[in-house]
Design a protein around this motif. Structure first.
Motif, short mmCIF file in Angstrom:
data_model
loop_
_atom_site.label_atom_id
_atom_site.label_comp_id
_atom_site.label_asym_id
_atom_site.label_seq_id
_atom_site.Cartn_x
_atom_site.Cartn_y
_atom_site.Cartn_z
N SER A 183 0.81 -1.20 0.00
CA SER A 183 0.00 0.00 0.00
C SER A 183 0.85 1.26 0.00
N PRO A 184 0.44 2.28 -0.78
CA PRO A 184 1.19 3.52 -0.81
C PRO A 184 1.08 4.28 0.50
N VAL A 185 0.10 3.91 1.33
CA VAL A 185 -0.04 4.62 2.60
C VAL A 185 0.74 3.94 3.70
N LEU A 186 1.43 2.84 3.37
CA LEU A 186 2.17 2.11 4.38
C LEU A 186 3.66 2.00 4.01
N PRO A 187 4.30 3.09 3.67
CA PRO A 187 5.66 2.97 3.17
C PRO A 187 6.66 2.52 4.21
N VAL A 192 -5.69 10.12 3.85
CA VAL A 192 -4.46 10.67 4.43
C VAL A 192 -4.08 11.97 3.74
N GLY A 193 -4.23 12.01 2.42
CA GLY A 193 -3.92 13.24 1.68
C GLY A 193 -4.81 14.39 2.08
N VAL A 194 -6.11 14.11 2.25
CA VAL A 194 -7.06 15.16 2.66
C VAL A 194 -6.71 15.68 4.05
N ASN A 238 -4.43 19.77 7.69
CA ASN A 238 -3.50 20.18 8.74
C ASN A 238 -2.56 21.28 8.25
N THR A 239 -2.12 21.17 7.00
CA THR A 239 -1.26 22.22 6.43
C THR A 239 -1.99 23.53 6.36
N GLY A 240 -3.29 23.48 5.97
CA GLY A 240 -4.10 24.70 5.89
C GLY A 240 -4.31 25.33 7.24
N ASP A 241 -4.53 24.48 8.27
CA ASP A 241 -4.74 25.02 9.62
C ASP A 241 -3.52 25.73 10.14
N LYS A 242 -2.33 25.19 9.75
CA LYS A 242 -1.09 25.84 10.20
C LYS A 242 -0.86 27.14 9.47
#
Length: 366
Positions: free
Chosen positions: A47-51, A355-357, A362-366
């Protein structure tokens, strides 16, 4: 049973250069090479989310010493990512547990008929789902999942420990041959340590309720599996079928080595298409899985004979299955296995999107 993990592939690399660092040679991780089933091995694509948690390998890289005051935060970040990866692996495996159980039921139905636990064969994947839900309830589709998830997560932790040990052995000159042997032996050791968990999961998943056995199960849980097996067969009972895993690991490594370059070419061709890459990963994962599926079937069916009529050894099991049931029996559950791999690809895409969303939020909140 499987024991792959999971799905779109991300290769961890091992490099080699005599006397210095490992360069020039790239290898996939052991967990990509040993499906484990599992014995699922399952897990052939990833899985790409489990690197960070797909490394059941000895990924040996001789790195430069960290800069002062930087090593500790980096190690904490790696540990945190590893734990998150384990959690995601557990979630994905749990979500795919119904498909895993149906695959095992289809794969071992002939052995259950011989032992009298199953009155007749299933008429396909949908019939297996419907019969299981009708007789046992929908939650029964997760029967044996605790043992399997524990095996998958334990395998990742063991692999991480092996990787750490390999990184610490700077005194060894890792030639190409030594590296190949080390990776293979690491896979065997890993499977040996978690095999009892795969055994317990397989026995529980195949412990069915039918209208003819008064809704009585053979086992009341994982510990009951071990108690009854140790009483009837001793410690050898929980390792029944392990011998066939060694050639299975070797064959899967060979098939992976041959197919991986072609897979990378196609992935590069579809690098702009998420769906295209998912299809390619599913296709190659299915091909690798089918190459070793007969050996996985023999291993699973030998597990099912602990405490009952036994095969004398792996070759005896292969001979009996071949002469009594034909070649087709070795591929029982193959369609369900391919469906399971496709489902894990879909889960991987969904988790990657989530995960991308969250990351963008989180990036937007910062």
């Amino acid at each position: 049973m499987e024991h792959e993990p999971l799905h779109p592939p991300i290769s961890q690399k091992m490099h080699w250069q005599p006397g210095l660092s490992f360069r020039h040679f790239n290898y996939t991780t052991i967990m990509e090479n040993i499906r484990c089933s599992g014995a699922s091995l399952t897990r052939i694509s990833r899985s790409p989310v489990l690197p960070l948690i797909q490394g059941s390998a000895v990924s040996v890289v001789k790195s430069s010493p960290p800069a002062p005051f930087v090593g500790a935060p980096m190690e904490n970040t790696k540990a945190s990512s590893f734990i998150k990866g384990l959690a995601l692996l557990g979630v994905m495996r749990t979500a795919g547990a119904p498909f895993e159980r149906v695959k095992l039921l289809m794969q071992n139905q002939n052995e259950m008929i011989i032992s009298g636990r199953l009155p007749k064969r299933y008429n396909g994947i949908l019939d297996c789902f419907a019969t299981t839900i009708r007789n046992e309830g929908i939650l029964s589709l997760w029967r044996g999942n605790i043992a399997f998830v524990t095996a998958y997560l334990s395998s990742e932790v063991i692999a991480k420990a092996i990787q750490h040990y390999g990184n610490s052995r700077e005194d060894i000159e890792w030639t190409h041959t030594r590296l190949q042997v080390a990776v293979f032996l690491s896979a065997v050791v890993n499977q040996f340590l978690v095999y009892p968990l795969y055994y317990a999961g397989t026995r529980m998943a195949n412990d069915v309720i039918t209208s003819s056995n008064s809704r009585e199960r053979q086992f009341n849980g994982i510990f009951d599996v071990y108690r009854k097996t140790l009483k009837s067969d001793g410690i050898a009972g929980v390792y029944r079928g392990f011998n066939i895993m060694i050639p299975k690991i070797a064959l899967l490594r060979a098939v992976t080595a041959v197919s991986k370059p072609w897979q990378q070419i196609l992935l590069h061709h579809f690098q702009g298409s998420v769906l295209g890459r998912a299809v390619v990963n599913t296709l190659y994962a299915s091909c690798r899985s089918m190459a070793v599926h007969p050996l996985d079937t023999v291993s699973r069916r030998m597990m099912m004979t602990s405490g009952a009529v036994k095969y004398r050894h792996s070759l005896h099991a292969i001979t009996c299955i071949f002469y009594n049931e034909g070649v087709k029996s070795f591929y029982s559950g193959a369609k369900a296995q391919i469906l399971t791999l496709a489902v894990y690809q879909v889960y991987g895409l969904c988790l990657r999107y989530v995960v991308g969303v969250l990351r963008r939020k989180n990036t937007g909140d910062k």
